[in-house]
Design an enzyme around this catalytic site. Structure first.
Site, short mmCIF file in Angstrom:
data_model
loop_
_atom_site.label_atom_id
_atom_site.label_comp_id
_atom_site.label_asym_id
_atom_site.label_seq_id
_atom_site.Cartn_x
_atom_site.Cartn_y
_atom_site.Cartn_z
N GLU A 259 0.84 -1.19 0.00
CA GLU A 259 0.00 0.00 0.00
C GLU A 259 0.87 1.24 0.00
OE1 GLU A 259 -2.84 0.37 3.20
OE2 GLU A 259 -3.15 -1.79 3.30
N GLU A 313 -13.92 5.74 -0.27
CA GLU A 313 -14.83 4.88 0.49
C GLU A 313 -15.50 5.70 1.59
OE1 GLU A 313 -12.86 0.93 1.36
OE2 GLU A 313 -11.21 1.98 0.35
N LYS A 316 -15.49 4.76 5.62
CA LYS A 316 -14.28 4.60 6.42
C LYS A 316 -14.32 5.55 7.61
CE LYS A 316 -10.36 3.33 5.10
NZ LYS A 316 -8.96 3.31 4.63
N GLU A 322 -9.15 10.00 5.29
CA GLU A 322 -9.27 8.54 5.23
C GLU A 322 -10.26 8.10 4.16
OE1 GLU A 322 -7.82 5.93 6.74
OE2 GLU A 322 -6.35 7.25 7.66
#
Length: 449
Positions: A259, A313, A316, A322
């Site tokens: 990542e 997203e 999250k 984030e």
């Protein structure tokens, strides 16, 4: 020393000016959102519209695994941390492979099985103590099943490092070296699988290090012990991992990047979280992955690399950043372009250099031929994540009429372009925007410039 620095400089120029697009890159496909498209659509989008050739998921979702069948996209799957103690048993590991891998493989091109995620950082004692035994059991199980192309690994946060600056001083946390990381690296050497790490310059960011974190021009950090000069945090972190491995005698083990990424939006005060910064960081990471230029201590080495993440997203937890790491919005419109679309877009991965100032004014407007659907996506994003004040195009506002998607998009795209700075990439909008010197203002609707 001078020659090393010069060679690194020439290599950097090669990356930035001779690679015009990113040929392939991996991406993390997270699903913490209530507005995400179904896996079948995601798989087909990646196959037909992008050059992404590797995808990593954070679970064993059978719908996702099945969706990537016959796409020729390599899929990496992740076993939940809580299952690790059970899978240290060989019989259980073989049963797990039979139930979770055999039904899908090889139609789905499973590349890696990750035994948990950041276990040394987040796991309890049972998970940590059984991590390497579970990796060995699963490696044995996939080989027994005849799936010898599948590699078994796990990914680590860089909390495993005791230090990283300069890289020559780096080492693993003392308590983990002997009992966990040495046997793990021995396993990787024997199984020819990579040691996977998550190097995020973003999480170590501070204002004084902004250019260093973002691959922008800076004097660099000179490591006296090796004679290497580091001009970006990403190379520094990877070399810190390499030095730590080498100190334990495992400099020959391959490294993979599980990542890394940068958010395109954040909460008030998180001024480092912009579309421009996210694009520039990820564009440089992707180019490095594809070019094989390596790092100062690992020249010419390629790293399997997975950007974080595929989508923004919305479920999250935590701060806005984030939820803003995605390359794409849930409707598949690009947050920004790093050259991974099969059909060329404006910007197409080219270096986002500032526009040379002119004596005239400039505005950002929709391109001729841009669809209403794409322009509506621009409006939706700019009025939420982009931070644009869209009140002027609402009912009663000076730019509400004509009440068309194209007219509203023109005002909003220009407002974003003016607020973020006059660079071409701030008028990209996934290839739907263009800079003009003709003032689009009309009546009471005044476009800033």
């Amino acid at each position: 020393m001078a020659m090393d620095t010069f060679s690194l400089f020439i290599s950097t120029l090669f990356i930035f000016f001779h690679i015009t697009a990113v040929a392939s890159i991996g991406v993390n496909y997270g699903t913490m959102g209530n507005n995400l498209p179904p896996p079948s659509q995601v798989a087909q989008f990646l196959k037909t519209q992008t050059t992404i050739n590797r995808v990593k998921i954070f679970d064993m979702n059978p719908d996702i695994i099945r969706a990537f069948a016959n796409t020729n996209i390599s899929l990496s799957v992740t076993i939940p941390n809580g299952l690790i103690p059970q899978l240290a048993d060989l019989a259980t590991a073989r049963s797990w492979v039979g139930a979770n891998i055999r039904p899908f493989y090889p139609q789905t091109k499973i590349e890696y099985i990750l035994v948990g995620s950041e276990v040394l950082h987040w796991g309890d004692a049972a998970m940590v103590n059984n991590l390497v035994p579970a990796m060995r059991s699963l490696h044995h199980a996939v080989n027994k099943a005849g799936f010898t192309a599948i590699k078994v690994t796990t990914q680590h946060s860089l909390g495993i490092l005791n230090s990283s600056r300069p890289p020559s001083s780096a080492s693993f946390q003392f308590g983990w070296q002997q009992y966990f990381l040495t046997p793990m690296l021995e396993y990787h050497r024997q199984s020819k699988s990579p040691f996977m790490v998550n190097p995020y310059p973003y999480f170590a960011w501070n204002p004084s290090d902004n250019n260093f974190a973002l691959f922008r021009p800076n004097p660099g950090l000179f490591d006296r012990a090796t004679g290497k000069n580091y001009t970006n945090a990403y190379d520094l972190l990877l070399d810190a991992v390499f030095v730590s491995m080498k100190k334990l005698g495992f400099g020959d083990v391959q490294i993979a990047v599980g990542e890394t990424g940068w958010p395109s939006a954040g909460d008030p005060g998180q001024w480092q979280c912009t579309v421009a910064n996210a694009r520039w960081h990820n564009l440089n990471v992707a180019r490095k992955a594809e070019s094989g230029v390596g790092t100062p201590l690992m020249p010419g080495r390629k790293f399997d690399t997975f950007l974080f993440s595929l989508f923004n997203e919305n479920l999250k937890p935590g701060a806005m950043d984030e939820r803003s790491f995605g390359l794409f919005r849930p409707d598949f419109s690009a947050v920004y372009d790093i050259g991974i679309m099969r059909q060329a877009q404006a910007g197409g991965g080219a270096t986002p250099t500032p526009v040379t100032p002119t004596s005239g004014k400039q505005w950002c407007v929709p391109k001729k031929g841009a669809t209403d659907a794409s322009l509506q996506s621009n409006i939706n994003w700019a009025c939420t994540s982009g931070g644009v004040d869209c009140s002027a195009v609402k009912a009663g506002g000076p730019c509400f009429n004509p009440n068309t998607t194209r007219s509203h998009a023109a005002y909003i795209m220009n407002a974003y372009y003016q607020a973020k700075g006059h660079q071409d990439f701030n008028c990209d909008f996934s290839g739907t925007g263009v800079v003009t010197t003709s003032d689009p203002s009309y009546g009471a609707c005044k476009y800033t410039a």
